[in-house]
Design an enzyme around this catalytic site. Sequence first.
Site, PDB file in Angstrom:
ATOM      1  N   ASP A  20      41.579  14.214 113.349  1.00 61.10           N
ATOM      2  CA  ASP A  20      40.414  13.517 113.918  1.00 61.10           C
ATOM      3  C   ASP A  20      39.375  14.550 114.349  1.00 61.10           C
ATOM      4  O   ASP A  20      39.645  15.750 114.362  1.00 61.10           O
ATOM      5  CB  ASP A  20      40.845  12.615 115.100  1.00 61.10           C
ATOM      6  CG  ASP A  20      41.406  13.403 116.286  1.00 61.10           C
ATOM      7  OD1 ASP A  20      42.529  13.111 116.722  1.00 61.10           O
ATOM      8  OD2 ASP A  20      40.708  14.321 116.784  1.00 61.10           O
TER       9      ASP A  20
ATOM     10  N   ALA B 225      47.888  13.648 128.950  1.00 63.37           N
ATOM     11  CA  ALA B 225      46.950  14.763 128.735  1.00 63.37           C
ATOM     12  C   ALA B 225      45.658  14.558 129.525  1.00 63.37           C
ATOM     13  O   ALA B 225      45.078  15.527 130.029  1.00 63.37           O
ATOM     14  CB  ALA B 225      46.644  14.884 127.240  1.00 63.37           C
TER      15      ALA B 225
ATOM     16  N   THR C  91      52.144  17.547 121.543  1.00 64.24           N
ATOM     17  CA  THR C  91      52.823  17.621 120.253  1.00 64.24           C
ATOM     18  C   THR C  91      54.333  17.582 120.462  1.00 64.24           C
ATOM     19  O   THR C  91      54.862  18.101 121.432  1.00 64.24           O
ATOM     20  CB  THR C  91      52.405  18.878 119.450  1.00 64.24           C
ATOM     21  OG1 THR C  91      53.061  18.865 118.178  1.00 64.24           O
ATOM     22  CG2 THR C  91      52.759  20.166 120.178  1.00 64.24           C
TER      23      THR C  91
ATOM     24  N   LEU D 203      53.528  14.448 127.335  1.00 67.78           N
ATOM     25  CA  LEU D 203      53.961  13.240 128.050  1.00 67.78           C
ATOM     26  C   LEU D 203      55.451  13.272 128.352  1.00 67.78           C
ATOM     27  O   LEU D 203      55.917  12.777 129.376  1.00 67.78           O
ATOM     28  CB  LEU D 203      53.624  11.999 127.206  1.00 67.78           C
ATOM     29  CG  LEU D 203      53.752  10.645 127.909  1.00 67.78           C
ATOM     30  CD1 LEU D 203      52.755  10.553 129.051  1.00 67.78           C
ATOM     31  CD2 LEU D 203      53.528   9.502 126.930  1.00 67.78           C
ATOM     32  N   GLU D 204      56.202  13.902 127.422  1.00 68.84           N
ATOM     33  CA  GLU D 204      57.665  13.978 127.607  1.00 68.84           C
ATOM     34  C   GLU D 204      58.160  15.304 127.053  1.00 68.84           C
ATOM     35  O   GLU D 204      57.419  15.996 126.348  1.00 68.84           O
ATOM     36  CB  GLU D 204      58.332  12.810 126.875  1.00 68.84           C
ATOM     37  CG  GLU D 204      57.998  12.787 125.395  1.00 68.84           C
ATOM     38  CD  GLU D 204      58.183  11.401 124.750  1.00 68.84           C
ATOM     39  OE1 GLU D 204      58.770  10.503 125.373  1.00 68.84           O
ATOM     40  OE2 GLU D 204      57.704  11.244 123.609  1.00 68.84           O
TER      41      GLU D 204
ATOM     42  N   HIS E  50      45.739  21.136 109.676  1.00 68.21           N
ATOM     43  CA  HIS E  50      46.258  20.093 108.775  1.00 68.21           C
ATOM     44  C   HIS E  50      45.135  19.342 108.076  1.00 68.21           C
ATOM     45  O   HIS E  50      45.381  18.298 107.486  1.00 68.21           O
ATOM     46  CB  HIS E  50      47.138  19.107 109.565  1.00 68.21           C
ATOM     47  CG  HIS E  50      48.451  19.696 109.973  1.00 68.21           C
ATOM     48  ND1 HIS E  50      49.270  19.109 110.909  1.00 68.21           N
ATOM     49  CD2 HIS E  50      49.087  20.834 109.603  1.00 68.21           C
ATOM     50  CE1 HIS E  50      50.353  19.846 111.069  1.00 68.21           C
ATOM     51  NE2 HIS E  50      50.268  20.908 110.299  1.00 68.21           N
TER      52      HIS E  50
HETATM   53  N1  APR Z   1      49.471  12.728 126.721  1.00 66.60           N
HETATM   54  C1  APR Z   1      50.222  13.801 126.362  1.00 66.60           C
HETATM   55  N2  APR Z   1      51.165  13.757 125.382  1.00 66.60           N
HETATM   56  C2  APR Z   1      51.334  12.575 124.751  1.00 66.60           C
HETATM   57  C3  APR Z   1      50.599  11.414 125.084  1.00 66.60           C
HETATM   58  C4  APR Z   1      49.629  11.524 126.115  1.00 66.60           C
HETATM   59  N3  APR Z   1      48.880  10.480 126.493  1.00 66.60           N
HETATM   60  N4  APR Z   1      51.026  10.391 124.281  1.00 66.60           N
HETATM   61  C5  APR Z   1      51.987  10.907 123.482  1.00 66.60           C
HETATM   62  N5  APR Z   1      52.191  12.214 123.774  1.00 66.60           N
HETATM   63  C6  APR Z   1      53.135  13.143 123.145  1.00 66.60           C
HETATM   64  C7  APR Z   1      54.434  12.512 122.721  1.00 66.60           C
HETATM   65  O1  APR Z   1      55.363  12.577 123.781  1.00 66.60           O
HETATM   66  C8  APR Z   1      54.841  13.426 121.556  1.00 66.60           C
HETATM   67  O2  APR Z   1      55.615  14.529 122.020  1.00 66.60           O
HETATM   68  O3  APR Z   1      52.509  13.599 121.967  1.00 66.60           O
HETATM   69  C9  APR Z   1      53.514  13.940 121.007  1.00 66.60           C
HETATM   70  C10 APR Z   1      53.140  13.312 119.678  1.00 66.60           C
HETATM   71  O4  APR Z   1      54.098  13.712 118.737  1.00 66.60           O
HETATM   72  P1  APR Z   1      53.906  13.300 117.207  1.00 66.60           P
HETATM   73  O5  APR Z   1      53.616  11.839 117.111  1.00 66.60           O
HETATM   74  O6  APR Z   1      55.077  13.875 116.469  1.00 66.60           O
HETATM   75  O7  APR Z   1      52.576  14.051 116.750  1.00 66.60           O
HETATM   76  P2  APR Z   1      52.410  15.591 116.406  1.00 66.60           P
HETATM   77  O8  APR Z   1      53.325  16.422 117.252  1.00 66.60           O
HETATM   78  O9  APR Z   1      50.971  15.886 116.454  1.00 66.60           O
HETATM   79  O10 APR Z   1      52.902  15.663 114.878  1.00 66.60           O
HETATM   80  C11 APR Z   1      52.774  16.918 114.241  1.00 66.60           C
HETATM   81  O11 APR Z   1      53.456  15.911 112.167  1.00 66.60           O
HETATM   82  O12 APR Z   1      53.379  14.121 110.784  1.00 66.60           O
HETATM   83  C12 APR Z   1      52.884  15.389 110.970  1.00 66.60           C
HETATM   84  O13 APR Z   1      50.835  16.204 110.177  1.00 66.60           O
HETATM   85  C13 APR Z   1      51.396  15.358 111.141  1.00 66.60           C
HETATM   86  O14 APR Z   1      50.051  16.779 112.519  1.00 66.60           O
HETATM   87  C14 APR Z   1      51.181  15.931 112.524  1.00 66.60           C
HETATM   88  C15 APR Z   1      52.458  16.694 112.795  1.00 66.60           C
END
Ligand code: APR
Length: 232
Positions: free
Chosen positions: A94, A219, A176, A202-203, A109
């Site tokens: 995004d 966040a 992440t 978040l976790e 990415h």
């Molecule tokens: N504030 C902080 N953290 C948050 C929030 C929030 N409001 N909401 C969710 N999270 C956390 C979740 O706890 C999780 O650990 O964000 C993380 C999101 O994890 P994913 O959905 O796995 O996303 P991401 O880590 O960005 O994935 C990495 O995987 O599928 C590929 O290319 C894709 O870039 C992506 C990569």
Amino acid sequence: MSKIRNIVILTGAGISAESGLATFRGPGGLWEGHRVEDVCTPEALAHDPELVHGFYDARRAALATAAPNAAHVALARLDAEWPGDLLIVTQNVDDLHERAGATRVLHMHGELRSALCALCGVRTEWSDDLPPGEPCPNCDAPALRPDIVFFGEMPYQMERIEQALADADLFVSIGTSGAVYPAAGFVQGARAYGADTLELNLEASAGSAYFAATRLGPASKLVPEWVDAMLA
Ligand code: APR
């Protein structure tokens, strides 16, 4: 704080969750509704271009109704005011970091608002739907594809990222899950070079054990608090 000059920040889907953009893993995540193999691999693009282009058209369209949240705004403020090196390496496709005003951003990415020519490699800014077979404005080949790094493809600008991690005094990971490499390994690289490490999530994540400190929460709360402390 005085010994910190160079900062690398890694962001993931969690930083955009409070802007209304779906994350990948966890309840309602994008990978809950789609198999990665069907929409995010080179094989999927070759096998069913309509499905893959349509998946990214829907995510690109969702950007129109999303706005940067307090976490993006805080990082943009840090970017503007931090005197040392600072690089926001985002796994997100995004444009919320940029719309919040950040400039030192690297999309490892790819980006939804970019189309890549599979033939000549030229990128074109793209905000609308991108149907398969769209001609490239540079070479005219009907070969424009979403400018997204699929699973099995090499993330962008890895050498620049590795150099930034080697030079970093502080590595901060925000939103992440630590589920996907090479991003998930950045904390280990930064630590090896002697950087301090902080996770804001978040976790607990798959990488939490590697961080010197982990703060749990949204966040939109944790990032402004951290930026205020950095700029105090
Ligand atoms: N504030 C902080 N953290 C948050 C929030 C929030 N409001 N909401 C969710 N999270 C956390 C979740 O706890 C999780 O650990 O964000 C993380 C999101 O994890 P994913 O959905 O796995 O996303 P991401 O880590 O960005 O994935 C990495 O995987 O599928 C590929 O290319 C894709 O870039 C992506 C990569």
